[in-house]
Design an enzyme around this catalytic site. Sequence first.
Site, PDB file in Angstrom:
ATOM      1  CG  HIS A 106     107.875  23.587 -47.954  1.00 56.63           C
ATOM      2  ND1 HIS A 106     107.110  22.611 -47.367  1.00 56.63           N
ATOM      3  CD2 HIS A 106     108.946  22.935 -48.478  1.00 56.63           C
ATOM      4  CE1 HIS A 106     107.682  21.431 -47.529  1.00 56.63           C
ATOM      5  NE2 HIS A 106     108.800  21.610 -48.192  1.00 56.63           N
ATOM      6  CD  GLU A 160     103.049  25.916 -47.784  1.00 57.36           C
ATOM      7  OE1 GLU A 160     102.319  24.909 -47.808  1.00 57.36           O
ATOM      8  OE2 GLU A 160     104.207  25.924 -48.242  1.00 57.36           O
ATOM      9  CB  CYS A 185     104.528  19.587 -45.572  1.00 58.70           C
ATOM     10  SG  CYS A 185     105.520  20.894 -44.820  1.00 58.70           S
ATOM     11  CB  CYS A 214     103.927  24.416 -44.278  1.00 57.03           C
ATOM     12  SG  CYS A 214     105.534  24.666 -45.078  1.00 57.03           S
TER      13      CYS A 214
END
Length: 169
Positions: free
Chosen positions: A100, A102, A128, A131
Amino acid sequence: MDKKDEVENYLKNKNFNNPNLFKKRKDWDKYFMEVADLVSKRSTCLHRKVGAVIVKEKRILATGYNQPPSGFPHCDDIGCIRDDLGIKSGENQEICYGLHAEQNALMQAAKFGISTDNASIYITHQPCSVCARLVINAGIKNVYYREGYPDSLTKLFFDTCNIQTKVIE
């Protein structure tokens, strides 16, 4: 009259305290969200292009976008494993070639020895819960995002850990 006197006279006649001199610029939140948008354009995900920008004291520390690890083929070249296996958005997040945005931003900061303690992160999409946990343990105190994500644990983590969140339109 020499240049020094000319400059002094010039400055005496300027009213630098006049608020009309300064044009209204885009606020910092919108500016950093635009940077996150630009970063997201590097994503090779076939479904959701996400960008993240870690900021401290109005300075960009690191950026990231969703993509497979360095050296691994990109999804727009080899296809999406999630599509091939019929996995729905928000489910079985571990079954994906990509990291992801992040995660990539945090890894870039770590790779280059940049502290993220007391920083903020601007993300095109709500993190999510995986993260969210990483963001919390990285010391990030403010999370700004524009679009939601189907993961109900994220709000619980952020609320419980006193992480400030804000939706930026």
